[in-house]
Write a protein that holds these residues in place. Structure first.
Motif, mmCIF file in Angstrom:
data_model
loop_
_atom_site.group_PDB
_atom_site.id
_atom_site.type_symbol
_atom_site.label_atom_id
_atom_site.label_comp_id
_atom_site.label_asym_id
_atom_site.label_seq_id
_atom_site.Cartn_x
_atom_site.Cartn_y
_atom_site.Cartn_z
ATOM 1 N N ILE A 180 36.184 57.167 44.781
ATOM 2 C CA ILE A 180 37.380 56.359 44.993
ATOM 3 C C ILE A 180 38.569 56.965 44.238
ATOM 4 N N GLY A 181 38.341 57.430 43.034
ATOM 5 C CA GLY A 181 39.407 58.055 42.251
ATOM 6 C C GLY A 181 39.930 59.329 42.893
ATOM 7 N N LEU A 217 32.844 55.243 41.920
ATOM 8 C CA LEU A 217 34.146 55.214 41.261
ATOM 9 C C LEU A 217 34.796 56.596 41.258
ATOM 10 N N PHE A 270 27.464 52.778 39.520
ATOM 11 C CA PHE A 270 28.759 52.820 40.198
ATOM 12 C C PHE A 270 29.569 54.069 39.880
ATOM 13 N N GLN A 271 29.066 54.938 39.032
ATOM 14 C CA GLN A 271 29.838 56.082 38.585
ATOM 15 C C GLN A 271 30.203 57.017 39.735
#
Length: 67
Positions: free
Chosen positions: A19-20, A16, A12-13
């Protein structure tokens, strides 16, 4: 003993991170767009007017006429 691995978090890195970055870009775009809007729109409802001041020599009254 089994070693603990973070394979699920590693998968998921990238998601994520995207998304960030999206949230940060969205946050800053609010300020950038509002600054551009304020600079372009301005307050155009104000009109300048000339003021004529005349003073009478006799009694010292001042008359101000605005146009």
């Amino acid at each position: 003993m089994n070693a603990r691995t973070f394979n699920t978090l590693g998968g998921f890195q990238s998601m994520l991170f995207c998304i960030g970055i999206y949230i940060v870009a969205l946050f800053f775009s609010i300020f950038i767009c509002s600054a551009i809007f304020k600079a372009v729109s301005g307050n155009k409802s104000r009109e300048t007017s000339t003021v004529q001041v005349s003073k009478t020599a006799g009694n010292g009254q001042v008359f101000v006429a605005a146009r």
